[in-house]
Write a protein that holds these residues in place. Structure first.
Motif, PDB file in Angstrom:
ATOM      1  N   ASP A   1       0.807  -1.227   0.000  1.00 33.61           N
ATOM      2  CA  ASP A   1       0.000   0.000   0.000  1.00 33.61           C
ATOM      3  C   ASP A   1       0.836   1.271   0.000  1.00 33.61           C
ATOM      4  OD1 ASP A   1      -2.433  -1.256  -0.077  1.00 33.61           O
ATOM      5  OD2 ASP A   1      -2.681  -1.319   2.095  1.00 33.61           O
ATOM      6  N   ALA A   2       2.162   1.131   0.130  1.00 31.01           N
ATOM      7  CA  ALA A   2       3.011   2.322   0.208  1.00 31.01           C
ATOM      8  C   ALA A   2       2.840   3.246  -0.990  1.00 31.01           C
ATOM      9  CB  ALA A   2       4.471   1.917   0.379  1.00 31.01           C
ATOM     10  N   PRO A   3       2.823   2.751  -2.242  1.00 39.43           N
ATOM     11  CA  PRO A   3       2.629   3.672  -3.379  1.00 39.43           C
ATOM     12  C   PRO A   3       1.298   4.404  -3.318  1.00 39.43           C
ATOM     13  CG  PRO A   3       3.486   1.565  -4.140  1.00 39.43           C
ATOM     14  CD  PRO A   3       3.106   1.374  -2.698  1.00 39.43           C
ATOM     15  N   LEU A   4       0.241   3.725  -2.824  1.00 40.03           N
ATOM     16  CA  LEU A   4      -1.071   4.348  -2.708  1.00 40.03           C
ATOM     17  C   LEU A   4      -1.031   5.516  -1.731  1.00 40.03           C
ATOM     18  CD1 LEU A   4      -4.184   4.492  -3.004  1.00 40.03           C
ATOM     19  CD2 LEU A   4      -4.317   2.710  -1.249  1.00 40.03           C
ATOM     20  N   PHE A   5      -0.501   5.272  -0.531  1.00 41.49           N
ATOM     21  CA  PHE A   5      -0.455   6.311   0.489  1.00 41.49           C
ATOM     22  C   PHE A   5       0.491   7.441   0.094  1.00 41.49           C
ATOM     23  CE2 PHE A   5      -2.666   3.168   2.829  1.00 41.49           C
ATOM     24  CZ  PHE A   5      -3.298   3.803   3.882  1.00 41.49           C
TER      25      PHE A   5
ATOM     26  N   PRO B   1      -1.813   4.452  -8.875  1.00 40.41           N
ATOM     27  CA  PRO B   1      -2.842   5.252  -8.196  1.00 40.41           C
ATOM     28  C   PRO B   1      -2.931   6.684  -8.738  1.00 40.41           C
ATOM     29  CG  PRO B   1      -0.925   4.956  -6.784  1.00 40.41           C
ATOM     30  CD  PRO B   1      -0.710   4.079  -7.971  1.00 40.41           C
ATOM     31  N   GLU B   2      -4.167   7.147  -8.932  1.00 37.34           N
ATOM     32  CA  GLU B   2      -4.424   8.520  -9.387  1.00 37.34           C
ATOM     33  C   GLU B   2      -5.429   9.172  -8.437  1.00 37.34           C
ATOM     34  OE1 GLU B   2      -5.713   8.628 -13.399  1.00 37.34           O
ATOM     35  OE2 GLU B   2      -3.975   7.538 -14.180  1.00 37.34           O
ATOM     36  N   PRO B   3      -4.968   9.924  -7.413  1.00 41.56           N
ATOM     37  CA  PRO B   3      -5.886  10.559  -6.443  1.00 41.56           C
ATOM     38  C   PRO B   3      -6.696  11.686  -7.078  1.00 41.56           C
ATOM     39  CG  PRO B   3      -3.646  10.380  -5.583  1.00 41.56           C
ATOM     40  CD  PRO B   3      -3.567  10.122  -7.044  1.00 41.56           C
ATOM     41  N   PHE B   4      -7.871  11.944  -6.506  1.00 37.92           N
ATOM     42  CA  PHE B   4      -8.719  13.044  -6.935  1.00 37.92           C
ATOM     43  C   PHE B   4      -9.638  13.421  -5.773  1.00 37.92           C
ATOM     44  CE2 PHE B   4     -11.103   9.234  -7.801  1.00 37.92           C
ATOM     45  CZ  PHE B   4     -12.419   9.544  -7.468  1.00 37.92           C
ATOM     46  N   LEU B   5     -10.203  14.625  -5.834  1.00 39.65           N
ATOM     47  CA  LEU B   5     -11.156  15.080  -4.822  1.00 39.65           C
ATOM     48  C   LEU B   5     -12.568  14.774  -5.309  1.00 39.65           C
ATOM     49  CD1 LEU B   5      -9.650  18.533  -3.791  1.00 39.65           C
ATOM     50  CD2 LEU B   5      -9.568  16.388  -2.510  1.00 39.65           C
ATOM     51  N   PRO B   6     -13.331  13.982  -4.593  1.00 39.66           N
ATOM     52  CA  PRO B   6     -14.689  13.624  -5.030  1.00 39.66           C
ATOM     53  C   PRO B   6     -15.575  14.855  -5.182  1.00 39.66           C
ATOM     54  CG  PRO B   6     -13.967  12.212  -3.217  1.00 39.66           C
ATOM     55  CD  PRO B   6     -12.966  13.312  -3.337  1.00 39.66           C
ATOM     56  N   GLY B   7     -16.398  14.848  -6.222  1.00 39.73           N
ATOM     57  CA  GLY B   7     -17.331  15.946  -6.431  1.00 39.73           C
ATOM     58  C   GLY B   7     -16.681  17.254  -6.789  1.00 39.73           C
TER      59      GLY B   7
ATOM     60  N   VAL C   1     -10.727  15.134   5.341  1.00 45.75           N
ATOM     61  CA  VAL C   1     -10.794  15.161   3.885  1.00 45.75           C
ATOM     62  C   VAL C   1     -11.007  13.746   3.349  1.00 45.75           C
ATOM     63  CG1 VAL C   1      -9.592  15.773   1.745  1.00 45.75           C
ATOM     64  CG2 VAL C   1      -9.231  17.135   3.805  1.00 45.75           C
ATOM     65  N   SER C   2     -11.899  13.615   2.383  1.00 48.55           N
ATOM     66  CA  SER C   2     -12.088  12.350   1.675  1.00 48.55           C
ATOM     67  C   SER C   2     -11.385  12.456   0.322  1.00 48.55           C
ATOM     68  CB  SER C   2     -13.579  12.063   1.476  1.00 48.55           C
ATOM     69  OG  SER C   2     -13.769  10.860   0.758  1.00 48.55           O
ATOM     70  N   VAL C   3     -10.555  11.455   0.011  1.00 50.30           N
ATOM     71  CA  VAL C   3      -9.792  11.456  -1.231  1.00 50.30           C
ATOM     72  C   VAL C   3     -10.129  10.187  -2.006  1.00 50.30           C
ATOM     73  CG1 VAL C   3      -7.507  11.557  -2.295  1.00 50.30           C
ATOM     74  CG2 VAL C   3      -7.929  12.724  -0.127  1.00 50.30           C
ATOM     75  N   GLY C   4     -10.523  10.352  -3.265  1.00 47.82           N
ATOM     76  CA  GLY C   4     -10.741   9.205  -4.131  1.00 47.82           C
ATOM     77  C   GLY C   4      -9.452   8.835  -4.841  1.00 47.82           C
ATOM     78  N   VAL C   5      -9.276   7.550  -5.140  1.00 49.67           N
ATOM     79  CA  VAL C   5      -8.077   7.083  -5.840  1.00 49.67           C
ATOM     80  C   VAL C   5      -8.509   6.103  -6.931  1.00 49.67           C
ATOM     81  CG1 VAL C   5      -5.802   6.029  -5.668  1.00 49.67           C
ATOM     82  CG2 VAL C   5      -6.734   7.285  -3.710  1.00 49.67           C
ATOM     83  N   ARG C   6      -8.153   6.410  -8.163  1.00 52.16           N
ATOM     84  CA  ARG C   6      -8.392   5.476  -9.265  1.00 52.16           C
ATOM     85  C   ARG C   6      -7.210   4.516  -9.369  1.00 52.16           C
ATOM     86  NH1 ARG C   6      -9.875  10.574 -11.323  1.00 52.16           N
ATOM     87  NH2 ARG C   6     -12.139  10.772 -11.614  1.00 52.16           N
ATOM     88  N   CYS C   7      -7.501   3.234  -9.476  1.00 50.49           N
ATOM     89  CA  CYS C   7      -6.453   2.205  -9.506  1.00 50.49           C
ATOM     90  C   CYS C   7      -6.587   1.353 -10.770  1.00 50.49           C
ATOM     91  CB  CYS C   7      -6.556   1.288  -8.287  1.00 50.49           C
ATOM     92  SG  CYS C   7      -6.507   2.132  -6.699  1.00 50.49           S
TER      93      CYS C   7
END
Length: 228
Positions: free
Chosen positions: A26-30, A65-71, A80-86
């Motif tokens: 999970d290190a790359p995700l975080f 992983p590609e993080p984004f802010l929902p909405g 903060v809620s963070v979305g991540v596309r995998c």
């Protein structure tokens, strides 16, 4: 510290800040979420602290992983809620929770201030703290308060709220005023009586000498305008 040295240190600092459970697959995700929040929060303050919480369940490793802010919400201090596309084409989406603390400067009263005072630069000073702990309507810039009138008294060191400020009236209720009617190629002035107070740029009701009531914009001391 040079910019190059900061860039070299940043990935290591992010990795050290990861939860213990995220040092493996999970290190790359975080790390991606940390870096994303760090970049997005630079305009919020001059010092940022980020804590990403591990998910409650177990999931396969997140590839690319590609993080984004929902909405498409604006980033703000706090939870903060963070979305991540995998994965391929980002078909898998996960959501992580993070805590964002932003430290910076904000204006406070430099002395005890009375209601009705018009704020000048010497009346305010900058304090430093966690911006996320300020009320939502707290004034963040000194310039936004200058020339404004206080609607209530304020003790030295207290922060300002938008609701505490009002534009200094240029027109008073029941005051005799001049109303300019403007249009392409003409300008006509008429006298009237203001039915309410207003500051520059505000719209107030005015009773003209023929008893007609109109709405006009305050443009100066006892002066209003209607644009056609």
């Amino acid at each position: 510290m040079s910019l190059l040295l900061r860039l070299l240190i940043l990935p290591l600092a992010l990795l050290l800040a990861l939860p213990a459970a995220a040092k493996g697959d999970d290190a790359p995700l975080f790390e991606a979420v940390h870096a994303f929040l760090y970049e997005q929060s630079q305009a919020l303050g001059d010092e940022v602290m980020i804590e990403v919480h591990p998910p409650a369940g177990q999931f396969p490793a997140c590839q690319a992983p590609e993080p984004f802010l929902p909405g498409q919400r604006e980033l703000a201090p706090g939870r903060v809620s963070v979305g991540v596309r995998c994965g391929e084409e980002g078909r898998q989406v996960r959501y992580l929770q993070a805590e964002l603390s932003v430290f910076g400067e904000y204006p406070v009263a430099a002395r005890d201030l009375a209601a009705g005072e018009t704020l000048q630069r010497d009346d305010l000073r900058l304090a430093r703290g966690d911006l996320g702990r300020l009320p939502r309507q707290a004034v963040r810039e000194i310039e936004a308060a200058l020339g404004q009138q206080l609607t209530r008294s304020l003790r030295e060191g207290s922060h300002l709220l938008e609701a505490m400020l009002r534009t200094e009236p240029l027109v008073e209720r029941r005051q005799r005023v001049v109303v300019e009617a403007r249009g392409q190629g003409f300008r006509v002035s008429r006298e009237g009586e203001a039915l309410e107070a207003g500051g520059r740029g505000e719209r107030v009701r005015v009773r003209l000498t023929n008893r007609e009531i109109i709405e006009a914009e305050v443009i100066g001391d006892a002066r209003l305008a209607v644009i056609f």
